[in-house]
Design a protein around this motif. Structure first.
Motif, mmCIF file in Angstrom:
data_model
loop_
_atom_site.group_PDB
_atom_site.id
_atom_site.type_symbol
_atom_site.label_atom_id
_atom_site.label_comp_id
_atom_site.label_asym_id
_atom_site.label_seq_id
_atom_site.Cartn_x
_atom_site.Cartn_y
_atom_site.Cartn_z
ATOM 1 N N UNK A 97 0.875 -1.089 0.068
ATOM 2 C CA UNK A 97 0.143 0.147 0.001
ATOM 3 C C UNK A 97 0.835 1.329 -0.258
ATOM 4 N N UNK A 98 1.965 1.107 0.681
ATOM 5 C CA UNK A 98 2.836 2.181 1.009
ATOM 6 C C UNK A 98 3.768 2.634 -0.235
ATOM 7 N N UNK A 99 4.200 1.651 -0.795
ATOM 8 C CA UNK A 99 5.428 2.002 -1.820
ATOM 9 C C UNK A 99 4.932 2.575 -2.812
ATOM 10 N N UNK A 100 3.841 2.707 -3.645
ATOM 11 C CA UNK A 100 3.740 3.605 -4.730
ATOM 12 C C UNK A 100 3.540 5.123 -4.241
ATOM 13 N N UNK A 101 3.477 5.425 -3.007
ATOM 14 C CA UNK A 101 3.010 6.573 -2.558
ATOM 15 C C UNK A 101 4.404 7.336 -1.929
ATOM 16 N N UNK A 102 5.325 6.633 -2.205
ATOM 17 C CA UNK A 102 6.585 7.464 -1.709
ATOM 18 C C UNK A 102 7.378 7.896 -2.926
ATOM 19 N N UNK A 103 7.921 9.444 -2.751
ATOM 20 C CA UNK A 103 8.478 10.089 -3.738
ATOM 21 C C UNK A 103 9.918 9.333 -3.987
ATOM 22 N N UNK A 104 10.550 9.430 -5.482
ATOM 23 C CA UNK A 104 11.551 8.871 -5.931
ATOM 24 C C UNK A 104 12.718 9.644 -5.650
ATOM 25 N N UNK A 105 12.571 11.042 -5.747
ATOM 26 C CA UNK A 105 13.447 11.888 -5.772
ATOM 27 C C UNK A 105 13.132 13.314 -5.144
ATOM 28 N N UNK A 106 14.209 14.393 -4.629
ATOM 29 C CA UNK A 106 13.479 15.525 -4.411
ATOM 30 C C UNK A 106 13.843 15.769 -3.055
ATOM 31 N N UNK A 107 13.078 16.765 -2.344
ATOM 32 C CA UNK A 107 13.288 17.030 -0.868
ATOM 33 C C UNK A 107 11.942 16.933 -0.183
ATOM 34 N N UNK A 108 11.115 16.097 -0.644
ATOM 35 C CA UNK A 108 9.967 15.621 -0.008
ATOM 36 C C UNK A 108 10.321 14.817 1.255
ATOM 37 N N UNK A 109 9.417 15.083 2.358
ATOM 38 C CA UNK A 109 9.733 14.174 3.492
ATOM 39 C C UNK A 109 8.475 13.459 3.802
ATOM 40 N N UNK A 110 8.502 11.972 4.031
ATOM 41 C CA UNK A 110 7.503 11.179 4.118
ATOM 42 C C UNK A 110 7.222 10.533 5.718
ATOM 43 N N UNK A 111 6.266 10.589 6.215
ATOM 44 C CA UNK A 111 6.248 9.998 7.441
ATOM 45 C C UNK A 111 4.936 9.007 7.401
ATOM 46 N N UNK A 112 5.303 7.609 7.565
ATOM 47 C CA UNK A 112 4.446 6.633 7.889
ATOM 48 C C UNK A 112 4.212 6.089 9.137
ATOM 49 N N UNK A 113 2.893 5.867 9.392
ATOM 50 C CA UNK A 113 2.395 5.388 10.629
ATOM 51 C C UNK A 113 1.913 4.011 10.276
ATOM 52 N N UNK A 114 1.828 2.983 11.325
ATOM 53 C CA UNK A 114 1.358 1.541 10.979
ATOM 54 C C UNK A 114 1.549 0.856 12.396
#
Length: 761
Positions: free
Chosen positions: A221-238
């Motif tokens: 569920x999570x993998x497609x939602x992760x940026x591949x490059x750039x300066x984004x920051x992703x926080x995932x809770x599970x």
């Protein structure tokens, strides 16, 4: 060639592809796009492809600068006009409300800020916050998002992936919502999830975005939602650990410390109310298991009832059978949160979770869990790991063992009572008890000098050698003690007696275990149930030893020894009669009734001398040693030395049929007494050698409960011999061992070290 005018992007793309003589399949391959994505572009289903997509097509078509600029202009005409930013993310993905009473987690927030500020554009950081239900993962992510928001001027996106729902959000739908929040209209979005993911990555690559993916169900569920490059920051809770995600920063939120738990209650209720009932607040923290959700529920329940005391709620929570009922405030319920995770498990995992709640002690091994659930060990191991990954069990740092959070154990026990009928539970407990007690008996026999280990229920996994046997007995102590009680309850008295008899020699290695009173007390009951008077005398003697040596209860030891003496004399058993006199004398010595103790011991020596068996000789050695000690304590060290030398002679001559290892231990004990006799006579140089010999024997046998006191005796002699540094080292080692085993002589060792340190040099 004249430059064409800017027009519909799809039409322009078809014209350029035709001019290049390329099929859709060929152009899609050269540009790294799917054929469907290219077809959607040409048909106008996607009207405003992103700059990265246009650049890929430009290179594949071999366009010059002017034509490339013209194609980009056509694409730009179909893109949304407004620039995405904080104001355009929309209420759908805006951050949830932060709470003023958020508590602790300071260094975890600091770590996230450092991760966000030091990001490498080639590897946009992802932080995974996973753990058991109720840890406050969403609250932590909310606080982190609000604190980090100023670092991400291009947008802050929050998306609940609904991982606990029957149908979690699908990746394609999640991407559609993210793209919509970034300004991509529904009609401009690709249809395929893979293409939506590519578009999201393209958009995210040029922006500084904070994306919070809350309540994820799994890695897919999570993998497609992760940026591949750039300066984004992703926080995932599970609630799942998402161990399959590569290259992520993992945030391990522990339970709150007690002071942090009280601080959370203080922030909810106010300092005055908590200070008035400070102890009750600490009790509430403990009864909630320091779990943030439980603490919040308790706090909000009290906040809604300002007239109720903290003590009243703490008293209600002490009733384990009602604790989960009590931990509810409005629509917040601890039980409901646990149930969400429980109902997502497959049937075997649910069964294991329930049955693990039946295990005794603070943790459970895969073998015990498998027995309780009635499943193969391999299946149990796999499902226990999965339960740990879901935060429903906690793993031990080094051993293959699992434990519950207190509230989760109550929940699992509730499910056991609700889903497993009493007959099924009893059968599981009986099966586990029989197996566990059989293994415990076989493991304990490794330490019996006269019998070999036999009868293990699973020889393929049985402990090999004393070291493994001791490790198993120590790790599974709670389990085999519970099994012993179960066997007694179900009337399997022979198994109780066999297990206790096997434990006799092992108990000497673990004198600090107060449970030996329980073990041998149950054996006495079993012998009486079987009307076996001789075994009753034997285990009464063991029980007298346990009262005296392990529980330090001289009165109980003397009463028990007298009972053993009466039964042994009735059976005309010289051996058990002699031991009863030894154990009674030992209790009398603890009660400072040394004159009576000498009388009992002289009678014991005479009695055991008449027993012709080899075990009678060993018992005689014990009686001689005890008699010598008592004489020395009465100021007759010269007589004690003669007595103990008699014991050394017996060891030197040897005892036919006795295990050399066991005889060496007896020799060590006797040499220790000889050394202490010399010390009592101020013959310090003569005291050193026998004490060194006995210490070496105990250390080689790995018997710290014996080597600790021997080290203390040797250190004291070395100090009198002015061997300063050596004495200090020996005494320090002895104190460490004695303290670790809660030995009553640890205070004596500490005093010796203090005296050593205070002596002028």
């Amino acid at each position: 060639m004249s430059r064409p005018t800017t027009g519909d992007f799809g039409q322009r793309l078809r014209e350029l592809r035709a001019r290049a003589g390329l099929s859709q399949e060929r152009l899609a391959h050269q540009a790294g796009l799917s054929v469907r994505a290219l077809a959607d572009l040409e048909r106008g289903r996607t009207t405003g492809p992103q700059r990265r997509t246009v650049e890929l097509l430009t290179r594949a078509l071999g366009l010059g600068a002017d034509e490339a600029a013209d194609l980009e202009a056509a694409a730009a005409a179909g893109r949304p006009r407004s620039a995405p930013g904080p104001a355009t993310t929309g209420p759908l993905l805006s951050l949830p409300r932060d709470t003023h009473d958020f508590t602790a987690r300071g260094h975890h927030l600091t770590d996230l800020r450092a991760l966000a500020t030091a990001a490498d554009p080639a590897y946009p950081p992802v932080a995974v916050v996973a753990g058991q239900p109720g840890l406050g993962k969403t609250a932590f992510a909310t606080r982190a998002a609000h604190l980090l928001a100023p670092l991400f001027p291009d947008g802050r996106l929050w998306l609940d992936l609904r991982g606990m729902d029957a149908e979690p959000v699908r990746p394609g739908d999640a991407l559609a919502r993210l793209l919509r929040a970034l300004g991509v209209a529904d009609r401009s979005q690709p249809r395929e999830p893979e293409e939506r993911a590519a578009l999201f990555r393209s958009l995210a690559a040029g922006r500084r975005l904070l994306v919070v993916l809350d309540n994820a169900v799994d890695e897919q569920q999570v993998r497609p939602l992760l940026p591949g490059s750039g300066t984004c920051f992703t926080v995932v809770t599970s609630r799942n650990c998402l161990s399959g995600l590569e290259g992520v920063h993992r945030v391990d939120l522990p339970l709150l410390r007690r002071e942090e738990a009280v601080e959370l209650l203080t922030r909810i209720l106010g300092p005055e109310r908590v200070e008035r009932e400070a102890q009750a607040a600490r009790d509430l923290a403990d009864l909630c298991g320091h779990l943030p959700l439980a603490l919040r529920i308790a706090g909000q329940r009290l906040a809604a009832r300002p007239h109720e005391s903290l003590t009243k709620l703490a008293d209600r929570l002490r009733r384990q059978e009602r604790r989960l009922d009590t931990l509810r405030a409005g629509d917040l319920q601890v039980r409901a949160v646990f149930a969400l995770s429980y109902h997502q498990l497959d049937p075997v995992a649910r069964l294991l979770l329930r049955r693990c709640a039946l295990a005794a002690g603070p943790d459970v091994s895969p073998a015990t869990a498998a027995l309780l659930a009635g499943v193969p060990l391999d299946d149990a191991e796999l499902h226990l790991e999965a339960l740990a990954d879901r935060g429903l069990l906690q793993t031990a740092p080094t051993a293959e063992r699992y434990r519950f959070h207190d509230l989760l154990k109550l929940f699992a026990a509730e499910r056991t009572a609700a889903e497993d009928d009493p007959a099924t539970r009893d059968a599981a407990l009986d099966r586990t008890a029989r197996w566990t007690l059989a293994r415990a008996t076989a493991a304990a026999l490794h330490f019996d000098a006269e019998r070999h280990a036999t009868g293990d229920p699973d020889p393929a996994t049985a402990p090999v050698g004393r070291e493994e046997a001791r490790a198993w007995l120590e790790a599974e102590r709670a389990q085999w003690l519970a099994a012993l009680q179960r066997a007694r309850t179900t009337g399997d008295h022979r198994q109780v007696l066999d297990a206790a008899e096997a434990m006799h020699w092992f108990s000497d290695l673990t004198k600090h275990w107060h449970q030996w009173v329980e073990v041998f007390g149950r054996a006495v009951d079993a012998a009486r149930a079987l009307e076996s008077r001789q075994e009753e005398a034997t285990h009464l003697n063991y029980l007298a030893w346990a009262h005296n040596t392990c529980a330090h209860d001289a009165r109980a030891a003397l009463d028990t020894a007298r009972s053993a003496l009466a039964v042994a004399r009735e059976c005309d058993d010289l051996y058990q009669t002699g031991w009863a006199l030894v154990y009674g004398a030992s209790a009398l010595r603890r009660m400072d009734r040394n004159g009576e103790a000498v009388t009992w011991l002289r009678e014991s020596v005479d009695c055991l001398r008449r027993d012709p068996s080899s075990r009678g000789r060993l018992a005689e050695l014990t009686a001689l040693n005890a008699l010598g000690i008592t004489l020395r304590e009465r100021g007759r060290a010269d007589q004690a030395l003669d007595i103990h030398r008699r014991g050394v002679d017996i060891c030197t001559r040897g005892i036919p049929g006795q295990d050399p290892h066991l005889l060496a231990l007896y020799r060590g004990v006797t040499l220790q007494h000889v050394g202490n006799d010399y010390a009592a006579l101020d013959r310090w140089p003569e005291a050193e050698a026998p004490l060194r010999q006995c210490l070496a024997i105990f250390e080689e046998a790995d018997m710290p409960a014996w080597s600790g006191p021997a080290g203390l005796d040797l250190g004291r002699v070395l100090r009198r011999l002015d061997r300063g540094e050596e004495a200090r080292a020996v005494l320090a080692s002895a104190l460490h061992i004695l303290s670790a085993h809660h030995h009553p002589r640890q205070a004596e060792a500490a005093a010796e070290l203090d005296a050593f340190d205070s002596t002028p040099r």
